[in-house]
Design a protein around this motif. Structure first.
Motif, mmCIF file in Angstrom:
data_model
loop_
_atom_site.group_PDB
_atom_site.id
_atom_site.type_symbol
_atom_site.label_atom_id
_atom_site.label_comp_id
_atom_site.label_asym_id
_atom_site.label_seq_id
_atom_site.Cartn_x
_atom_site.Cartn_y
_atom_site.Cartn_z
ATOM 1 N N LYS A 474 -3.353 35.718 -49.139
ATOM 2 C CA LYS A 474 -2.771 36.622 -50.131
ATOM 3 C C LYS A 474 -3.799 37.023 -51.189
ATOM 4 O O LYS A 474 -3.792 38.164 -51.673
ATOM 5 C CB LYS A 474 -1.565 35.960 -50.793
ATOM 6 C CG LYS A 474 -0.335 35.872 -49.897
ATOM 7 C CD LYS A 474 0.182 37.261 -49.544
ATOM 8 C CE LYS A 474 1.420 37.223 -48.694
ATOM 9 N NZ LYS A 474 1.887 38.587 -48.300
ATOM 10 N N ALA A 475 -4.685 36.109 -51.555
ATOM 11 C CA ALA A 475 -5.732 36.436 -52.520
ATOM 12 C C ALA A 475 -6.675 37.505 -51.970
ATOM 13 O O ALA A 475 -7.040 38.457 -52.676
ATOM 14 C CB ALA A 475 -6.510 35.177 -52.888
ATOM 15 N N VAL A 476 -7.064 37.348 -50.703
ATOM 16 C CA VAL A 476 -7.926 38.349 -50.077
ATOM 17 C C VAL A 476 -7.195 39.689 -49.999
ATOM 18 O O VAL A 476 -7.766 40.747 -50.315
ATOM 19 C CB VAL A 476 -8.360 37.878 -48.679
ATOM 20 C CG1 VAL A 476 -9.122 38.990 -47.950
ATOM 21 C CG2 VAL A 476 -9.215 36.614 -48.775
ATOM 22 N N GLU A 477 -5.914 39.657 -49.616
ATOM 23 C CA GLU A 477 -5.127 40.883 -49.531
ATOM 24 C C GLU A 477 -5.031 41.578 -50.886
ATOM 25 O O GLU A 477 -5.145 42.804 -50.986
ATOM 26 C CB GLU A 477 -3.726 40.550 -49.010
ATOM 27 C CG GLU A 477 -2.821 41.767 -48.820
ATOM 28 C CD GLU A 477 -1.423 41.388 -48.375
ATOM 29 O OE1 GLU A 477 -0.540 42.280 -48.365
ATOM 30 O OE2 GLU A 477 -1.193 40.201 -48.056
ATOM 31 N N LEU A 478 -4.835 40.812 -51.938
ATOM 32 C CA LEU A 478 -4.736 41.392 -53.282
ATOM 33 C C LEU A 478 -6.033 42.092 -53.675
ATOM 34 O O LEU A 478 -6.015 43.225 -54.190
ATOM 35 C CB LEU A 478 -4.391 40.288 -54.282
ATOM 36 C CG LEU A 478 -4.214 40.685 -55.749
ATOM 37 C CD1 LEU A 478 -3.168 39.804 -56.419
ATOM 38 C CD2 LEU A 478 -5.525 40.576 -56.544
ATOM 39 N N LEU A 479 -7.153 41.435 -53.442
ATOM 40 C CA LEU A 479 -8.433 42.017 -53.829
ATOM 41 C C LEU A 479 -8.746 43.264 -53.007
ATOM 42 O O LEU A 479 -9.246 44.267 -53.546
ATOM 43 C CB LEU A 479 -9.541 40.970 -53.678
ATOM 44 C CG LEU A 479 -9.439 39.784 -54.655
ATOM 45 C CD1 LEU A 479 -10.377 38.659 -54.235
ATOM 46 C CD2 LEU A 479 -9.744 40.232 -56.082
ATOM 47 N N ARG A 480 -8.429 43.237 -51.724
ATOM 48 C CA ARG A 480 -8.642 44.433 -50.898
ATOM 49 C C ARG A 480 -7.745 45.583 -51.356
ATOM 50 O O ARG A 480 -8.174 46.730 -51.433
ATOM 51 C CB ARG A 480 -8.346 44.112 -49.430
ATOM 52 C CG ARG A 480 -9.263 43.091 -48.785
ATOM 53 C CD ARG A 480 -10.676 43.610 -48.608
ATOM 54 N NE ARG A 480 -11.459 42.730 -47.741
ATOM 55 C CZ ARG A 480 -12.782 42.710 -47.706
ATOM 56 N NH1 ARG A 480 -13.483 43.522 -48.494
ATOM 57 N NH2 ARG A 480 -13.415 41.885 -46.894
ATOM 58 N N ALA A 481 -6.491 45.248 -51.698
ATOM 59 C CA ALA A 481 -5.560 46.286 -52.151
ATOM 60 C C ALA A 481 -6.036 46.938 -53.438
ATOM 61 O O ALA A 481 -5.761 48.116 -53.694
ATOM 62 C CB ALA A 481 -4.164 45.693 -52.346
ATOM 63 N N GLY A 482 -6.768 46.165 -54.265
ATOM 64 C CA GLY A 482 -7.273 46.708 -55.521
ATOM 65 C C GLY A 482 -8.580 47.455 -55.393
ATOM 66 O O GLY A 482 -9.063 48.010 -56.381
ATOM 67 N N GLY A 483 -9.187 47.461 -54.199
ATOM 68 C CA GLY A 483 -10.410 48.232 -53.991
ATOM 69 C C GLY A 483 -11.686 47.430 -53.981
ATOM 70 O O GLY A 483 -12.778 48.006 -54.129
ATOM 71 N N ALA A 484 -11.622 46.110 -53.796
ATOM 72 C CA ALA A 484 -12.832 45.292 -53.753
ATOM 73 C C ALA A 484 -13.703 45.707 -52.572
ATOM 74 O O ALA A 484 -13.208 45.918 -51.458
ATOM 75 C CB ALA A 484 -12.480 43.818 -53.646
ATOM 76 N N THR A 485 -14.991 45.820 -52.816
ATOM 77 C CA THR A 485 -15.931 46.170 -51.743
ATOM 78 C C THR A 485 -16.501 44.935 -51.054
ATOM 79 O O THR A 485 -17.014 45.028 -49.940
ATOM 80 C CB THR A 485 -17.092 47.005 -52.310
ATOM 81 O OG1 THR A 485 -17.711 46.281 -53.386
ATOM 82 C CG2 THR A 485 -16.573 48.343 -52.838
ATOM 83 N N GLU A 486 -16.449 43.801 -51.725
ATOM 84 C CA GLU A 486 -16.833 42.516 -51.132
ATOM 85 C C GLU A 486 -15.805 41.477 -51.556
ATOM 86 O O GLU A 486 -15.321 41.508 -52.694
ATOM 87 C CB GLU A 486 -18.212 42.048 -51.622
ATOM 88 C CG GLU A 486 -19.374 42.934 -51.282
ATOM 89 C CD GLU A 486 -20.670 42.408 -51.902
ATOM 90 O OE1 GLU A 486 -20.790 41.161 -52.060
ATOM 91 O OE2 GLU A 486 -21.533 43.225 -52.247
ATOM 92 N N VAL A 487 -15.499 40.548 -50.648
ATOM 93 C CA VAL A 487 -14.594 39.445 -50.973
ATOM 94 C C VAL A 487 -15.227 38.145 -50.478
ATOM 95 O O VAL A 487 -15.592 38.040 -49.302
ATOM 96 C CB VAL A 487 -13.200 39.630 -50.339
ATOM 97 C CG1 VAL A 487 -12.324 38.420 -50.644
ATOM 98 C CG2 VAL A 487 -12.542 40.902 -50.857
#
Length: 642
Positions: A474-487
């Motif tokens: 869920k943390a990875v999904e949240l960051l991707r949903a917000g536009g993160a270019t690297e996780v």
């Protein structure tokens, strides 16, 4: 003879001390570490000065920083983040004050009731604790967190992944929300400038957005101690307790002694029962041993030190559960890198969260660069891109797994305010294997046998491991949903910071140390009033508010059972720690400062209250009103409203 002796001035002990002193009892509050009487002179915003585990002013060690820190045996890859000193770990907490999940209490009948650690529930219903939550929320006070750019980015990302907004303090479904925080809202110049000359009380009140919550709060400078922004107990309950004879009708001031490490709890047989009779402590500066008797003894030295003191005192442990059942929310850490500014290092450390009842939660965490470096390199999974330490390939959709090194670490730290950190807070099971015992490897120190803390991170219960994996995803999904270019998924080993349940209360005598009133099953007139008393990991929410609510309930039980008092929660109105009467008492009774061994010589007592400001200036008293317009604007944007 004292009425009550409280061992430990951290998150829970001062709550019991203040509540009982307010009602006229003679309370002695003992703290093993330093007093921290004048933080504006003794502390800095330098991370190593504060957080170095060997020499920092927030280490676990004696008041004299020239003496070595106190050792603990950790047989696994882990970090035990203990503090000594008045305020305890509330000195570096972020003030987050969510309530526990109702499903962790007996009697919960929600559709998700089987999702929790049902074998280790609180031995009373959630509804019984609600009035005590409300009491603490009013006393600290707890307010909606001040919002900055990183909070906005986190909440927008949560909305983008499809989570609904939670609007209740009692959370029973998945959702996101601003944190409920024990940090005073910014007023005046606070949050509007970085000019230090404009961030002095009363020109600024509440949180100044300095970004150094983890180094202790002494902002705004020159404010009375009870009006410093973060409501750590040294800024809230301790000032109230020390001045209870002034602001509370019939109250009696708490006696606080720092640099006093309790080494033994004395007992005697009375009417066929073992009864607590008093304590012995060692004075750190001299080595002198001092003993006092009391009608009631309250342990509040923390999840590691309570079991150690119990075992070193030779107290009975017939079910072998003293020290067992250690829960730590089995943290993990996921960081996203964004193409635009996030303000990750600015403002309160954590002002937004997602809740997944029965699983745990996520919260944003902003850090200054030194602690960010630690968080990004503390891993159980080797070095990202080089070796996995047996943890397997990258998963959950992150770009890396393991500690960051080389160019990736340098790039992250060089662009810290383009990052967003997500702390994974797992609802972990109470497990007998995770425990505190006495070390047979380390030599005893001046206080007796030292603690050994065991966690078996790769052999946690299936539910704990499943919950953690779900939340990382869920943390990875949240960051991707917000536009993160690297996780980056760091995959932490145990960071033993959110700690619970080593002296747990429970329904079953076979796996609990305390009964329903937090009194020890095996020693009468001995209570526990810190995180160790918690029955479980609370479903994942940060533990301090629940500990303080439970400590308030425990104080009331002590007052009624052993001193013939009446219940007060629900019958009286709580007094806020920022009330004018308390501020007046703090300013009027501040003792002359004494030379300190853990920092420069403190300044003279605070001056008298300043004159009222001109009409165009903000009022000097932070009255606890949230920044309604800013929050409403943010939430309308998240929900697509006008």
């Amino acid at each position: 003879m004292r009425d009550v002796i409280v061992i430990g001035a951290g998150g829970g002990g001062p709550v019991v001390a203040k509540e009982l002193a307010q009602r006229g009892l003679d309370v002695l509050l003992l703290e093993a570490g330093p007093r921290h009487a004048d933080p504006e002179r003794e502390w800095t915003h330098l991370e190593n000065d504060a957080n170095n585990p060997l020499s920092g002013y927030f280490r676990f060690g004696p008041a004299d920083r020239s003496k070595p820190a106190w050792a603990r045996e950790l047989p696994q890859n882990s970090f035990l983040w203990q503090l000594s000193g008045v305020g305890g770990t509330t000195q570096h907490y972020y003030g987050n004050c969510p309530r526990a999940a109702p499903g962790t209490f007996v009697g919960y009948d929600g559709a998700d009731r089987s999702a929790y650690d049902t074998a280790h529930l609180f031995p009373f219903p959630y509804a019984e604790l609600v009035p005590y939550y409300e009491w603490v929320e009013a006393t600290l006070p707890v307010q909606t967190a001040a919002m900055g750019t990183k909070e906005q980015k986190f909440l927008e990302s949560a909305a983008a992944m499809g989570l609904p907004l939670n609007t209740s303090k009692t959370v029973t479904h998945d959702g996101f929300r601003p944190q409920e925080n024990a940090i005073l809202q910014p007023g005046g110049n606070a949050g509007k400038t970085s000019n230090k000359d404009l961030l002095i009380y009363p020109k600024a009140t509440g949180c100044t957005f300095c970004g150094y919550c983890f180094e202790g709060c002494y902002e705004p400078r020159h404010a009375p101690r009870n009006l410093l922004a973060k409501r750590s107990t040294d800024n809230s309950y301790v000032p109230m307790g020390l001045t209870a004879n002034v602001w509370a009708p019939g109250g009696k001031a708490v006696t606080l002694i720092a640099d006093a490490f309790v080494t033994n709890i004395a007992t005697a047989q009375e009417a066929g029962q073992l009864v607590a009779k008093g304590v012995t402590w060692r004075v750190g500066s001299s080595g002198e041993l001092v003993s006092e008797d009391a009608k009631v003894v309250v342990m509040a030295a923390g999840c590691t030190e309570d079991p150690r003191l119990w075992l070193n005192s030779g107290l009975p442990n017939p079910n072998d559960w003293v020290g067992r059942g250690y829960t730590d929310h089995f943290f993990d850490w996921v960081t996203g890198v964004f193409p635009s500014y996030t303000g990750s290092s600015k403002g309160p450390g954590s002002g937004a969260r997602c809740d997944f009842p029965g699983r745990g939660g996520l919260e944003n965490v902003g850090l200054p660069p030194g602690i960010q470096s630690f968080a990004s390199t503390f891993s159980d999974a080797g070095m990202a891109g080089y070796y996995d330490n047996g943890r397997g390939a990258t998963s959950f959709g992150a770009d890396t797994r393991g500690r960051l090194v080389g160019t990736k670490l340098r790039s992250l730290l060089s662009n810290l305010d383009n990052a967003l950190n997500v702390l994974v807070i797992t609802d972990d099971d109470v497990e007998a294997q995770n425990r505190v015992t006495l070390s047979s490897v380390f030599q005893p120190d001046e206080h007796g046998a030292v603690a050994k803390v065991e966690f078996h991170q790769r052999n946690r219960s299936p539910r704990t491991l499943s919950n953690r994996a779900y939340l990382v995803g869920k943390a990875v999904e949240l960051l991707r949903a917000g536009g993160a270019t690297e996780v980056h998924h760091i995959d932490w080993p145990p960071l033993i910071l959110h700690v619970q349940s080593t002296m747990r209360m429970g329904l079953d005598e076979s796996d609990s140390v305390l009964g329903v009133n937090a009194e020890a099953r095996f020693v009468k007139r001995l209570f526990v009033a810190d995180n160790a008393a918690l029955a479980n990991g609370l479903g994942g929410p940060n533990p301090t508010l629940t500990t303080q609510a439970l400590a308030t309930r425990t104080a009331e039980k002590i007052f009624r059972q052993y001193f013939g008092g009446d219940p007060f929660v629900g019958r009286e109105g709580p007094v806020s720690s920022i009330a004018h009467a308390v501020t007046t008492a703090v300013l009027g009774t501040s003792p002359a400062a004494q030379p300190s061994t853990n920092g420069p010589t403190p300044a003279a007592p605070p001056p008298s209250p300043p004159p009222p400001p001109a009409a165009s200036e903000p009022p000097p008293q932070n009255i606890g009103v949230p920044l309604v317009d800013n929050l409403v604007h943010l939430l309308r944007g998240l929900l697509g409203g006008p």
